[in-house]
Design a protein around this motif. Sequence first.
Motif, PDB file in Angstrom:
ATOM      1  N   ASP A   1     -33.187  28.162  50.150  1.00 43.55           N
ATOM      2  CA  ASP A   1     -32.478  26.997  49.627  1.00 43.55           C
ATOM      3  C   ASP A   1     -30.993  27.340  49.712  1.00 43.55           C
ATOM      4  O   ASP A   1     -30.543  28.247  49.022  1.00 43.55           O
ATOM      5  N   PRO A   2     -30.219  26.632  50.537  1.00 38.65           N
ATOM      6  CA  PRO A   2     -28.806  26.973  50.679  1.00 38.65           C
ATOM      7  C   PRO A   2     -27.996  26.729  49.409  1.00 38.65           C
ATOM      8  O   PRO A   2     -27.029  27.400  49.152  1.00 38.65           O
ATOM      9  N   GLN A   3     -28.404  25.747  48.616  1.00 38.72           N
ATOM     10  CA  GLN A   3     -27.682  25.488  47.383  1.00 38.72           C
ATOM     11  C   GLN A   3     -28.670  24.944  46.361  1.00 38.72           C
ATOM     12  O   GLN A   3     -29.309  23.921  46.578  1.00 38.72           O
ATOM     13  N   VAL A   4     -28.794  25.630  45.248  1.00 36.94           N
ATOM     14  CA  VAL A   4     -29.723  25.238  44.212  1.00 36.94           C
ATOM     15  C   VAL A   4     -28.941  24.786  42.991  1.00 36.94           C
ATOM     16  O   VAL A   4     -28.093  25.510  42.498  1.00 36.94           O
ATOM     17  N   VAL A   5     -29.217  23.584  42.539  1.00 40.01           N
ATOM     18  CA  VAL A   5     -28.609  23.085  41.317  1.00 40.01           C
ATOM     19  C   VAL A   5     -29.760  22.860  40.357  1.00 40.01           C
ATOM     20  O   VAL A   5     -30.642  22.056  40.602  1.00 40.01           O
ATOM     21  N   ASP A   6     -29.759  23.609  39.266  1.00 39.08           N
ATOM     22  CA  ASP A   6     -30.874  23.522  38.334  1.00 39.08           C
ATOM     23  C   ASP A   6     -30.406  23.204  36.950  1.00 39.08           C
ATOM     24  O   ASP A   6     -29.454  23.619  36.457  1.00 39.08           O
TER      25      ASP A   6
ATOM     26  N   GLU B   1     -50.346  22.296  42.804  1.00 40.97           N
ATOM     27  CA  GLU B   1     -49.324  22.824  43.700  1.00 40.97           C
ATOM     28  C   GLU B   1     -48.029  23.003  42.918  1.00 40.97           C
ATOM     29  O   GLU B   1     -47.670  22.172  42.096  1.00 40.97           O
ATOM     30  N   TYR B   2     -47.334  24.122  43.218  1.00 39.82           N
ATOM     31  CA  TYR B   2     -46.111  24.476  42.510  1.00 39.82           C
ATOM     32  C   TYR B   2     -45.022  24.908  43.490  1.00 39.82           C
ATOM     33  O   TYR B   2     -45.314  25.312  44.615  1.00 39.82           O
ATOM     34  N   THR B   3     -43.791  24.854  43.005  1.00 34.68           N
ATOM     35  CA  THR B   3     -42.681  25.538  43.670  1.00 34.68           C
ATOM     36  C   THR B   3     -42.098  26.508  42.659  1.00 34.68           C
ATOM     37  O   THR B   3     -42.034  26.219  41.466  1.00 34.68           O
ATOM     38  N   TYR B   4     -41.693  27.659  43.148  1.00 37.44           N
ATOM     39  CA  TYR B   4     -41.049  28.675  42.311  1.00 37.44           C
ATOM     40  C   TYR B   4     -39.769  29.054  43.027  1.00 37.44           C
ATOM     41  O   TYR B   4     -39.818  29.548  44.157  1.00 37.44           O
ATOM     42  N   THR B   5     -38.627  28.781  42.407  1.00 39.89           N
ATOM     43  CA  THR B   5     -37.334  29.039  43.028  1.00 39.89           C
ATOM     44  C   THR B   5     -36.606  30.117  42.246  1.00 39.89           C
ATOM     45  O   THR B   5     -36.537  30.067  41.022  1.00 39.89           O
ATOM     46  N   THR B   6     -36.077  31.086  42.977  1.00 38.01           N
ATOM     47  CA  THR B   6     -35.353  32.185  42.348  1.00 38.01           C
ATOM     48  C   THR B   6     -34.093  32.489  43.154  1.00 38.01           C
ATOM     49  O   THR B   6     -34.130  32.464  44.391  1.00 38.01           O
ATOM     50  N   PRO B   7     -32.962  32.713  42.499  1.00 36.96           N
ATOM     51  CA  PRO B   7     -31.710  32.981  43.216  1.00 36.96           C
ATOM     52  C   PRO B   7     -31.784  34.276  44.029  1.00 36.96           C
ATOM     53  O   PRO B   7     -32.482  35.216  43.641  1.00 36.96           O
ATOM     54  N   LEU B   8     -31.053  34.307  45.132  1.00 33.81           N
ATOM     55  CA  LEU B   8     -30.981  35.530  45.937  1.00 33.81           C
ATOM     56  C   LEU B   8     -30.194  36.611  45.215  1.00 33.81           C
ATOM     57  O   LEU B   8     -30.441  37.787  45.386  1.00 33.81           O
ATOM     58  N   ALA B   9     -29.237  36.203  44.412  1.00 35.29           N
ATOM     59  CA  ALA B   9     -28.437  37.140  43.612  1.00 35.29           C
ATOM     60  C   ALA B   9     -28.008  36.397  42.356  1.00 35.29           C
ATOM     61  O   ALA B   9     -28.013  35.163  42.313  1.00 35.29           O
TER      62      ALA B   9
ATOM     63  N   SER C   1     -25.273  33.889  43.017  1.00 44.46           N
ATOM     64  CA  SER C   1     -25.440  33.160  44.266  1.00 44.46           C
ATOM     65  C   SER C   1     -26.000  31.766  44.031  1.00 44.46           C
ATOM     66  O   SER C   1     -26.856  31.558  43.174  1.00 44.46           O
ATOM     67  N   ALA C   2     -25.520  30.797  44.800  1.00 47.03           N
ATOM     68  CA  ALA C   2     -26.102  29.458  44.789  1.00 47.03           C
ATOM     69  C   ALA C   2     -27.319  29.411  45.707  1.00 47.03           C
ATOM     70  O   ALA C   2     -28.126  28.497  45.615  1.00 47.03           O
ATOM     71  N   GLU C   3     -27.455  30.398  46.582  1.00 50.20           N
ATOM     72  CA  GLU C   3     -28.601  30.441  47.483  1.00 50.20           C
ATOM     73  C   GLU C   3     -29.827  30.984  46.769  1.00 50.20           C
ATOM     74  O   GLU C   3     -29.721  31.816  45.868  1.00 50.20           O
ATOM     75  N   ALA C   4     -30.985  30.484  47.184  1.00 48.20           N
ATOM     76  CA  ALA C   4     -32.219  30.901  46.541  1.00 48.20           C
ATOM     77  C   ALA C   4     -33.352  30.932  47.560  1.00 48.20           C
ATOM     78  O   ALA C   4     -33.215  30.457  48.679  1.00 48.20           O
ATOM     79  N   ILE C   5     -34.456  31.492  47.121  1.00 44.68           N
ATOM     80  CA  ILE C   5     -35.698  31.458  47.878  1.00 44.68           C
ATOM     81  C   ILE C   5     -36.681  30.626  47.070  1.00 44.68           C
ATOM     82  O   ILE C   5     -36.812  30.809  45.854  1.00 44.68           O
ATOM     83  N   THR C   6     -37.372  29.715  47.729  1.00 46.91           N
ATOM     84  CA  THR C   6     -38.402  28.916  47.075  1.00 46.91           C
ATOM     85  C   THR C   6     -39.749  29.283  47.662  1.00 46.91           C
ATOM     86  O   THR C   6     -39.901  29.390  48.884  1.00 46.91           O
ATOM     87  N   VAL C   7     -40.714  29.486  46.786  1.00 51.15           N
ATOM     88  CA  VAL C   7     -42.094  29.778  47.169  1.00 51.15           C
ATOM     89  C   VAL C   7     -42.911  28.533  46.844  1.00 51.15           C
ATOM     90  O   VAL C   7     -42.858  28.027  45.726  1.00 51.15           O
ATOM     91  N   VAL C   8     -43.634  28.015  47.824  1.00 50.13           N
ATOM     92  CA  VAL C   8     -44.530  26.877  47.618  1.00 50.13           C
ATOM     93  C   VAL C   8     -45.938  27.445  47.601  1.00 50.13           C
ATOM     94  O   VAL C   8     -46.327  28.169  48.518  1.00 50.13           O
ATOM     95  N   TYR C   9     -46.696  27.123  46.540  1.00 51.44           N
ATOM     96  CA  TYR C   9     -48.026  27.700  46.425  1.00 51.44           C
ATOM     97  C   TYR C   9     -48.968  26.769  45.672  1.00 51.44           C
ATOM     98  O   TYR C   9     -48.534  25.849  44.987  1.00 51.44           O
ATOM     99  N   THR C  10     -50.262  27.011  45.835  1.00 49.28           N
ATOM    100  CA  THR C  10     -51.272  26.291  45.073  1.00 49.28           C
ATOM    101  C   THR C  10     -52.016  27.284  44.199  1.00 49.28           C
ATOM    102  O   THR C  10     -52.132  28.465  44.532  1.00 49.28           O
ATOM    103  N   HIS C  11     -52.497  26.797  43.090  1.00 47.60           N
ATOM    104  CA  HIS C  11     -53.315  27.621  42.199  1.00 47.60           C
ATOM    105  C   HIS C  11     -54.579  26.854  41.854  1.00 47.60           C
ATOM    106  O   HIS C  11     -54.512  25.694  41.454  1.00 47.60           O
TER     107      HIS C  11
END
Length: 93
Positions: free
Chosen positions: A88-93, A53-61, A64-74
């Motif tokens: 994700d309202p605020q992503v700190v990476d 199982e993985y998460t993949y997070t990518t910023p909306l812009a 932007s501090a906001e992002a979309i996270t995809v939860v998936y299995t492979h």
Amino acid sequence: MNGVPLEEAEPARKAFGDLTEGEREVVREALAAIGRDPAAGREIPGWRPPSVEYTYTTPLARDSAEAITVVYTHTRGMGVTVVYYFRDPQVVD
């Protein structure tokens, strides 16, 4: 679009419907990256083989501090199952 079979679980389909068109475009780009390389996300420890199982997070812009996270299995040889999408309202990476 991708080299690995990809399907969405029902919760992911419902969550996709709640996203704005801009967020959906970000998801489409994330899915393309995941399809090219399922290990592109961060592995969630404790998942039982043969699935991972993985998460993949990518910023909306870019700025932007906001992002979309995809939860998936492979599962090697079987493909990717997208479990859920969320903002994700605020992503700190």
